[in-house]
Scaffold this motif. Structure first.
Motif, PDB file in Angstrom:
ATOM      1  N   ASN A 102       0.826  -1.210   0.000  1.00  0.00           N
ATOM      2  CA  ASN A 102       0.000   0.000   0.000  1.00  0.00           C
ATOM      3  C   ASN A 102       0.857   1.255   0.000  1.00  0.00           C
ATOM      4  N   LEU A 103       1.890   1.278   0.829  1.00  0.00           N
ATOM      5  CA  LEU A 103       2.740   2.466   0.931  1.00  0.00           C
ATOM      6  C   LEU A 103       3.535   2.700  -0.352  1.00  0.00           C
ATOM      7  N   ARG A 104       4.115   1.650  -0.905  1.00  0.00           N
ATOM      8  CA  ARG A 104       4.922   1.817  -2.127  1.00  0.00           C
ATOM      9  C   ARG A 104       4.069   2.290  -3.299  1.00  0.00           C
ATOM     10  N   ASN A 105       2.851   1.767  -3.408  1.00  0.00           N
ATOM     11  CA  ASN A 105       1.977   2.181  -4.503  1.00  0.00           C
ATOM     12  C   ASN A 105       1.426   3.588  -4.296  1.00  0.00           C
ATOM     13  N   SER A 106       1.212   3.962  -3.037  1.00  0.00           N
ATOM     14  CA  SER A 106       0.637   5.273  -2.734  1.00  0.00           C
ATOM     15  C   SER A 106       1.657   6.400  -2.827  1.00  0.00           C
ATOM     16  N   PHE A 107       2.926   6.075  -2.565  1.00  0.00           N
ATOM     17  CA  PHE A 107       3.970   7.098  -2.554  1.00  0.00           C
ATOM     18  C   PHE A 107       5.154   6.658  -3.427  1.00  0.00           C
ATOM     19  N   PRO A 108       4.933   6.548  -4.733  1.00  0.00           N
ATOM     20  CA  PRO A 108       6.024   6.084  -5.614  1.00  0.00           C
ATOM     21  C   PRO A 108       7.217   7.026  -5.647  1.00  0.00           C
ATOM     22  N   GLU A 109       7.018   8.270  -5.230  1.00  0.00           N
ATOM     23  CA  GLU A 109       8.108   9.247  -5.240  1.00  0.00           C
ATOM     24  C   GLU A 109       9.046   9.100  -4.051  1.00  0.00           C
ATOM     25  N   LYS A 110       8.666   8.320  -3.040  1.00  0.00           N
ATOM     26  CA  LYS A 110       9.474   8.185  -1.829  1.00  0.00           C
ATOM     27  C   LYS A 110      10.512   7.075  -1.979  1.00  0.00           C
ATOM     28  N   THR A 111      11.633   7.256  -1.312  1.00  0.00           N
ATOM     29  CA  THR A 111      12.686   6.247  -1.340  1.00  0.00           C
ATOM     30  C   THR A 111      12.302   5.079  -0.433  1.00  0.00           C
ATOM     31  N   GLU A 112      12.989   3.964  -0.594  1.00  0.00           N
ATOM     32  CA  GLU A 112      12.690   2.807   0.250  1.00  0.00           C
ATOM     33  C   GLU A 112      12.940   3.097   1.735  1.00  0.00           C
ATOM     34  N   PRO A 113      14.031   3.794   2.112  1.00  0.00           N
ATOM     35  CA  PRO A 113      14.175   4.150   3.535  1.00  0.00           C
ATOM     36  C   PRO A 113      13.020   5.004   4.056  1.00  0.00           C
ATOM     37  N   GLN A 114      12.494   5.900   3.227  1.00  0.00           N
ATOM     38  CA  GLN A 114      11.342   6.708   3.645  1.00  0.00           C
ATOM     39  C   GLN A 114      10.101   5.835   3.838  1.00  0.00           C
ATOM     40  N   ILE A 115       9.900   4.874   2.936  1.00  0.00           N
ATOM     41  CA  ILE A 115       8.770   3.952   3.069  1.00  0.00           C
ATOM     42  C   ILE A 115       8.893   3.144   4.358  1.00  0.00           C
ATOM     43  N   GLN A 116      10.083   2.671   4.648  1.00  0.00           N
ATOM     44  CA  GLN A 116      10.296   1.872   5.857  1.00  0.00           C
ATOM     45  C   GLN A 116      10.071   2.712   7.115  1.00  0.00           C
ATOM     46  N   GLN A 117      10.415   3.984   7.060  1.00  0.00           N
ATOM     47  CA  GLN A 117      10.186   4.847   8.221  1.00  0.00           C
ATOM     48  C   GLN A 117       8.696   5.077   8.444  1.00  0.00           C
ATOM     49  N   ILE A 118       7.943   5.267   7.349  1.00  0.00           N
ATOM     50  CA  ILE A 118       6.486   5.415   7.483  1.00  0.00           C
ATOM     51  C   ILE A 118       5.890   4.128   8.048  1.00  0.00           C
ATOM     52  N   ARG A 119       6.384   2.987   7.578  1.00  0.00           N
ATOM     53  CA  ARG A 119       5.906   1.701   8.100  1.00  0.00           C
ATOM     54  C   ARG A 119       6.082   1.630   9.611  1.00  0.00           C
ATOM     55  N   LYS A 120       7.271   1.972  10.094  1.00  0.00           N
ATOM     56  CA  LYS A 120       7.528   1.923  11.534  1.00  0.00           C
ATOM     57  C   LYS A 120       6.637   2.911  12.283  1.00  0.00           C
ATOM     58  N   ASP A 121       6.526   4.128  11.753  1.00  0.00           N
ATOM     59  CA  ASP A 121       5.692   5.145  12.398  1.00  0.00           C
ATOM     60  C   ASP A 121       4.228   4.715  12.417  1.00  0.00           C
ATOM     61  N   PHE A 122       3.794   4.055  11.338  1.00  0.00           N
ATOM     62  CA  PHE A 122       2.412   3.582  11.297  1.00  0.00           C
ATOM     63  C   PHE A 122       2.155   2.554  12.392  1.00  0.00           C
ATOM     64  N   TYR A 123       3.047   1.573  12.537  1.00  0.00           N
ATOM     65  CA  TYR A 123       2.825   0.542  13.556  1.00  0.00           C
ATOM     66  C   TYR A 123       2.805   1.144  14.960  1.00  0.00           C
ATOM     67  N   ARG A 124       3.626   2.146  15.209  1.00  0.00           N
ATOM     68  CA  ARG A 124       3.591   2.805  16.518  1.00  0.00           C
ATOM     69  C   ARG A 124       2.258   3.549  16.700  1.00  0.00           C
TER      70      ARG A 124
END
Length: 279
Positions: free
Chosen positions: A37-59
């Motif tokens: 979902n994150l990669r498709n929604s934010f194709p302009e973001k780098t993989e480290p940025q996607i991983q940071q959003i993932r962590k922030d989302f789970y928190r």
């Protein structure tokens, strides 16, 4: 559960940190869905940025879980202190005229605090459309939470009947409009977060049929445990609507897209939002 709910929210946030670690790093709860979902929604973001959003989302999600639990034992005074409502006059004025307002919300922020907070601000005038759960325990638990401040619940299948019955009562009918609509729901399709996305379009049909004012509702996290419930106008209930244009659903999508882009970690990414494909 009630015993846990009686713990101070500060203690429950310690529990939330444990839930965060469990979901994000141990069982990796629906991680494949979240990352897709994150990669498709934010194709302009780098993989480290996607991983940071993932962590922030789970928190964020872990904190929302204990906040929802806390509702079972939270006083009305504490809930009022933790949720500030912006632009309440957008509901108050139609209520005086005996009109039903369609309040379109989403699974952003802490969505389960919206209806109880509205019921405190507008006693007897907060109604929520919901889909009953098949599990009797969780159905009863969530029903009690959602009605704890005097709100009323309407099963989704009874929405039209309820509007006919109470069309002259001043009240708000809250609807979570961001869920994935299937082919049988006659969805409205639009580009949303860089993807072809289906939306329930009932707001356009109901507003046109019953001349309902329509508002967009978003509950934004101010800081941990505190939210601002923002109400924005979408339709005055007087201007004629083109039933085939779905202007209200499109406006809802654009507002929600803007809010998700502003705070991406605060949306419910575990949901298979894009499981339906346009044919």
């Amino acid at each position: 559960m009630i015993g846990l709910a009686r713990l101070p929210l500060g203690v429950l946030y310690i529990v939330a940190e444990g839930l965060y670690g469990l979901m994000a790093y141990v069982i990796r709860y629906r991680q494949k869905v979240v990352l897709e979902n994150l990669r498709n929604s934010f194709p302009e973001k780098t993989e480290p940025q996607i991983q940071q959003i993932r962590k922030d989302f789970y928190r964020h999600f872990s904190q929302v879980m204990v906040e929802i639990l806390k509702l079972a034992a939270m006083s009305d005074a504490e809930l009022r202190r933790r949720v500030t409502i912006r632009n309440p006059e957008l509901l108050a004025e139609p209520f005086k005229a005996g009109r039903t307002v369609l309040a379109l919300g989403s699974h952003a922020g802490n969505w389960e605090w919206i209806l109880p907070s509205g019921a405190l601000e507008f006693p007897g005038k907060a109604y929520g459309v919901y889909k009953p759960l098949s599990n009797p325990f969780f159905e009863d638990f969530l029903y009690q939470l959602r009605t704890r401040s005097g709100a009323h619940l309407i099963p989704m299948r009874d929405t039209l009947r309820d509007l006919v019955k109470r069309r002259t009562e001043g009240r708000a009918m809250s609807m979570l409009t961001d869920q994935a609509a299937g082919p049988e729901d006659k969805p409205y399709w639009t580009t949303f977060l860089n993807q072809e996305t289906s939306f329930y379009s009932s707001a356009d049909r109901l507003a046109g049929q019953f001349n309902c004012p329509v508002v967009y509702v978003n509950i934004q996290r101010v800081k941990r445990g505190y939210y601002e419930l923002v109400i924005l106008p979408l339709h005055d209930g007087n201007t004629p609507l083109d039933k085939d244009a779905f202007a209200l659903t499109e406006a809802f999508a654009r507002h929600l897209e803007r809010d998700i882009q502003a705070a991406p970690a605060n949306y419910l990414w575990t949901h298979r939002r894009w499981k339906h494909k346009r044919v």
